[in-house]
Write an enzyme that holds these catalytic residues in place. Structure first.
Site, PDB file in Angstrom:
ATOM      1  N   CYS A 182     -26.624   8.613  38.399  1.00 56.06           N
ATOM      2  CA  CYS A 182     -25.539   7.960  39.121  1.00 56.06           C
ATOM      3  C   CYS A 182     -24.235   8.748  39.121  1.00 56.06           C
ATOM      4  O   CYS A 182     -23.815   9.276  40.147  1.00 56.06           O
ATOM      5  CB  CYS A 182     -25.347   6.568  38.559  1.00 56.06           C
TER       6      CYS A 182
HETATM    7  N1  LIG Z   1     -29.377   2.151  36.044  1.00 58.21           N
HETATM    8  C1  LIG Z   1     -28.934   3.160  36.781  1.00 58.21           C
HETATM    9  O1  LIG Z   1     -27.990   3.007  37.585  1.00 58.21           O
HETATM   10  C2  LIG Z   1     -29.568   4.514  36.669  1.00 58.21           C
HETATM   11  C3  LIG Z   1     -29.260   5.470  37.640  1.00 58.21           C
HETATM   12  C4  LIG Z   1     -29.840   6.728  37.565  1.00 58.21           C
HETATM   13  C5  LIG Z   1     -30.670   7.058  36.509  1.00 58.21           C
HETATM   14  N2  LIG Z   1     -30.923   6.136  35.551  1.00 58.21           N
HETATM   15  C6  LIG Z   1     -31.807   6.540  34.467  1.00 58.21           C
HETATM   16  O2  LIG Z   1     -33.109   6.034  34.772  1.00 58.21           O
HETATM   17  C7  LIG Z   1     -33.771   5.659  33.565  1.00 58.21           C
HETATM   18  C8  LIG Z   1     -34.120   4.175  33.670  1.00 58.21           C
HETATM   19  O3  LIG Z   1     -32.899   3.447  33.827  1.00 58.21           O
HETATM   20  P1  LIG Z   1     -32.892   1.886  34.093  1.00 58.21           P
HETATM   21  O4  LIG Z   1     -31.497   1.523  34.408  1.00 58.21           O
HETATM   22  O5  LIG Z   1     -33.984   1.531  35.014  1.00 58.21           O
HETATM   23  O6  LIG Z   1     -33.254   1.365  32.619  1.00 58.21           O
HETATM   24  P2  LIG Z   1     -33.816  -0.059  32.201  1.00 58.21           P
HETATM   25  O7  LIG Z   1     -33.448  -1.084  33.215  1.00 58.21           O
HETATM   26  O8  LIG Z   1     -33.365  -0.270  30.801  1.00 58.21           O
HETATM   27  O9  LIG Z   1     -35.414   0.115  32.229  1.00 58.21           O
HETATM   28  C9  LIG Z   1     -36.092   1.044  31.449  1.00 58.21           C
HETATM   29  C10 LIG Z   1     -37.501   0.532  31.213  1.00 58.21           C
HETATM   30  O10 LIG Z   1     -38.161   1.451  30.353  1.00 58.21           O
HETATM   31  C11 LIG Z   1     -38.975   0.765  29.415  1.00 58.21           C
HETATM   32  N3  LIG Z   1     -38.633   1.286  28.079  1.00 58.21           N
HETATM   33  C12 LIG Z   1     -37.506   1.062  27.367  1.00 58.21           C
HETATM   34  N4  LIG Z   1     -37.555   1.739  26.205  1.00 58.21           N
HETATM   35  C13 LIG Z   1     -38.728   2.396  26.196  1.00 58.21           C
HETATM   36  C14 LIG Z   1     -39.357   3.245  25.243  1.00 58.21           C
HETATM   37  N5  LIG Z   1     -38.782   3.571  24.091  1.00 58.21           N
HETATM   38  N6  LIG Z   1     -40.566   3.760  25.573  1.00 58.21           N
HETATM   39  C15 LIG Z   1     -41.166   3.445  26.730  1.00 58.21           C
HETATM   40  N7  LIG Z   1     -40.609   2.620  27.657  1.00 58.21           N
HETATM   41  C16 LIG Z   1     -39.405   2.116  27.387  1.00 58.21           C
HETATM   42  C17 LIG Z   1     -38.660  -0.715  29.505  1.00 58.21           C
HETATM   43  O11 LIG Z   1     -39.784  -1.380  30.031  1.00 58.21           O
HETATM   44  P3  LIG Z   1     -40.815  -2.209  29.105  1.00 58.21           P
HETATM   45  O12 LIG Z   1     -40.021  -2.797  27.970  1.00 58.21           O
HETATM   46  O13 LIG Z   1     -41.356  -3.241  30.040  1.00 58.21           O
HETATM   47  O14 LIG Z   1     -41.840  -1.216  28.649  1.00 58.21           O
HETATM   48  C18 LIG Z   1     -37.493  -0.802  30.489  1.00 58.21           C
HETATM   49  O15 LIG Z   1     -37.641  -1.871  31.414  1.00 58.21           O
HETATM   50  C19 LIG Z   1     -32.789   5.956  32.415  1.00 58.21           C
HETATM   51  O16 LIG Z   1     -33.098   7.219  31.854  1.00 58.21           O
HETATM   52  C20 LIG Z   1     -31.437   5.998  33.108  1.00 58.21           C
HETATM   53  O17 LIG Z   1     -30.503   6.823  32.447  1.00 58.21           O
HETATM   54  C21 LIG Z   1     -30.420   4.860  35.619  1.00 58.21           C
END
Ligand SMILES: NC(=O)c1ccc[n+]([C@@H]2O[C@H](COP(=O)([O-])OP(=O)(O)OC[C@H]3O[C@@H](n4cnc5c(N)ncnc54)[C@H](OP(=O)(O)O)[C@@H]3O)[C@@H](O)[C@H]2O)c1
Length: 348
Positions: free
Chosen positions: A153
């Site tokens: 982002c």
């Molecule tokens: N949010 C944004 O605006 C955004 C933008 C660009 C990039 N990102 C990046 O994209 C990635 C995902 O972001 P997000 O916002 O989608 O995060 P999120 O909503 O927290 O989702 C991440 C998912 O990963 C799983 N998870 C969490 N910890 C884990 C672990 N230790 N091992 C395996 N699975 C795990 C969880 O699913 P379960 O518990 O169901 O397994 C969780 O729902 C991050 O690296 C973030 O920095 C985010």
């Protein structure tokens, strides 16, 4: 690759994973084979992502590494950093094509990774092979990549704001960047600092001068030719809304450059970039891009001779899952705008 592409989305219960599902569920030549979750295997996708309820029979699953490798052509990682490298590296080793939304493979310098992420990189050998997924600069390299490090982002907003000037060699010194993000940038899990009551009525600086997205932007500007950009001094702000980033960057430029010069430079640089709109008659704003893969950018030169750039985008789309889909389109030979990416947003 065949016409039908089979994909897996790791971390599909999260916000990034949910956005990937939103784009791919309506794409006839993409089959979502696995939408993974560690704890919600068997649960309907629509039970977690209510916008998808009734649109799919897909349920979350928790496949083995072998099942992922056997049944998919492209694997998306939408996992927190750290967990991402640990889960994705063995898949890359086994020959999978991987697109990672986390920051784990974006920096080439392991010392930088250690400094900004506060941990040793588990697989530094993969950093050289990863291609930084900025289509506006690396379109051709992404098309041939097996591991795409898709930028997120804040980084994407800063990259879009600075890249054209970096490419022209206009930048010098330290860029000052202030950017405000919506709460979805913190992911689906509520934490004390991101929980709605603590942020809904305020604008709060966080990770001031220490946000981990800074070094990848400097790296990319240097890759583009902006060797005289010394550093980026970055103040992130959390804002009381859900989606979107508005970034303002100011930086010294070489003498004699005026607003017409930079408007021309930005228009030329983004002439073939389907998702970047270069504005001159109005200011970029979040409402025009929220929910879409479009970014808006406006560049000018201040009376003091500094470059001043404003960029707006959706953190979950052009700054997240949409960017990853754009990279997927390049990797699989599709039109860059395929998979529903070119839908406009809403106004107002
Ligand atoms: N949010 C944004 O605006 C955004 C933008 C660009 C990039 N990102 C990046 O994209 C990635 C995902 O972001 P997000 O916002 O989608 O995060 P999120 O909503 O927290 O989702 C991440 C998912 O990963 C799983 N998870 C969490 N910890 C884990 C672990 N230790 N091992 C395996 N699975 C795990 C969880 O699913 P379960 O518990 O169901 O397994 C969780 O729902 C991050 O690296 C973030 O920095 C985010």
């Amino acid at each position: 690759m065949t016409n039908m592409t089979r994909i897996a989305i790791l971390g599909a219960t999260g916000y990034g994973g949910g956005e990937l599902l939103r784009f791919f569920l309506r794409t006839p030549d993409v089959e979502i084979v696995h939408a993974t979750s560690r704890g919600r295997a068997g649960v309907s996708v629509g039970k977690v992502h209510c916008n998808l309820e009734g649109l799919t029979d897909l349920t979350f699953s928790d496949p083995s590494r072998e099942q992922l490798l056997e049944s998919t052509d492209v694997i998306f990682g939408a996992l927190p950093h750290g967990a991402s490298a640990e889960n994705l590296a063995p898949l890359v080793d086994a020959g999978a094509t991987v697109i990672d939304l986390s920051g784990d493979f974006r920096l080439r310098d392991i010392e930088q990774y250690k400094k900004w992420y506060g941990r040793e990189h588990p697989r530094p050998d993969l950093l050289e092979t990863a291609v930084y997924g900025c289509p506006e600069l690396n379109r051709d390299r992404i098309a041939g990549a097996r591991l795409v490090a898709s930028p997120g982002c804040f980084a994407t907003a800063i990259n879009i704001a600075l890249l054209p000037a970096a490419k022209r060699g206009l930048l010098k010194g330290t860029a000052e960047v202030l950017a405000i993000t919506g709460s979805s940038g913190s992911g689906a899990e509520a934490k004390p600092g991101t929980h709605h009551p603590t942020r809904a009525q305020t604008v709060r600086p966080y990770k001031v001068l220490s946000h981990q997205h800074v070094p990848e932007c400097v790296q990319l500007c240097h890759d583009a030719g902006g060797a005289d950009l010394g550093a980026i001094s970055f103040t992130p702000l959390s804002g009381p809304y859900v989606r979107g980033i508005l970034a303002v960057a100011t930086v010294d430029v070489i003498g004699g450059v005026n607003t017409v010069d930079v408007e021309t430079a930005y228009s030329e640089f983004y002439a073939n970039a389907p998702f970047v709109k270069v504005l001159s008659g109005r200011e970029p704003e979040v409402a025009g891009v929220a929910g879409t893969n479009y970014a808006e950018v406006r560049a000018r030169v201040t009376p003091e001779g500094r470059l001043h750039v404003i960029c707006a985008l959706d953190n979950l789309v052009k700054g997240g899952a949409g960017q990853a889909v754009q990279c997927f389109n390049l990797v699989t030979g599709r039109a860059e705008t395929a998979c529903g990416l070119d839908w406009p947003g809403m106004w107002p």
